[in-house]
Design a protein around this motif. Structure first.
Motif, PDB file in Angstrom:
ATOM      1  N   SER A   1     -44.419  15.350  37.612  1.00 33.28           N
ATOM      2  CA  SER A   1     -43.768  14.245  37.230  1.00 33.28           C
ATOM      3  C   SER A   1     -44.049  13.998  35.659  1.00 33.28           C
ATOM      4  N   VAL A   2     -45.273  14.032  35.241  1.00 32.33           N
ATOM      5  CA  VAL A   2     -45.660  14.121  33.821  1.00 32.33           C
ATOM      6  C   VAL A   2     -45.139  15.010  33.071  1.00 32.33           C
TER       7      VAL A   2
ATOM      8  N   THR B   1     -41.797  16.616  33.653  1.00 34.06           N
ATOM      9  CA  THR B   1     -40.676  15.886  33.626  1.00 34.06           C
ATOM     10  C   THR B   1     -40.249  14.878  32.563  1.00 34.06           C
ATOM     11  N   LYS B   2     -41.234  13.692  32.740  1.00 33.31           N
ATOM     12  CA  LYS B   2     -41.121  12.589  31.666  1.00 33.31           C
ATOM     13  C   LYS B   2     -41.130  13.016  30.231  1.00 33.31           C
ATOM     14  N   VAL B   3     -42.337  14.043  30.034  1.00 33.48           N
ATOM     15  CA  VAL B   3     -42.442  14.468  28.583  1.00 33.48           C
ATOM     16  C   VAL B   3     -41.269  15.342  28.154  1.00 33.48           C
TER      17      VAL B   3
ATOM     18  N   GLY C   1     -38.059  14.928  29.210  1.00 36.43           N
ATOM     19  CA  GLY C   1     -36.939  13.895  29.017  1.00 36.43           C
ATOM     20  C   GLY C   1     -37.237  13.172  27.360  1.00 36.43           C
ATOM     21  N   LYS C   2     -38.606  12.750  27.313  1.00 39.26           N
ATOM     22  CA  LYS C   2     -39.105  12.119  25.912  1.00 39.26           C
ATOM     23  C   LYS C   2     -38.750  13.097  24.738  1.00 39.26           C
TER      24      LYS C   2
END
Length: 88
Positions: A64-65, A67-69, A71-72
């Motif tokens: 999850s982390v 994927t978020k990173v 995206g950012k």
């Protein structure tokens, strides 16, 4: 160091109590050993199960982390490239 000595004393006392309990158990030795083995297997299975659940949970959080990173990172790269079409 004091807490370590206390913990060592508690563990030593528990081990001594378990040994005395086994020696003076009212059941036959074979029954007692079988019960100990069964309980050990049960505890081992429970521990493995909890460890696997923890590993799965950590793996899920890591993904999850990650994927978020990503995206950012893509948003920041687009900003640096001057792409104004990104919606925030």
């Amino acid at each position: 160091m004091k807490a370590g000595k206390i913990l060592l004393g508690i563990l030593s006392g528990a081990a001594a109590g378990a040994a005395v309990g086994i020696l003076f158990a009212p059941k036959k030795g074979t029954d007692t050993r079988r019960r100990i083995a069964d309980k050990s297997n049960e505890y081992m299975y429970d521990t493995k199960s909890k460890f696997n659940d923890l590993a799965d949970n950590l793996s899920h959080r890591y993904d999850s982390v990650k994927t978020k990173v990503r995206g950012k990172s893509k948003k920041m790269q687009a900003r640096m490239d001057g792409d104004d079409k990104i919606i925030y």
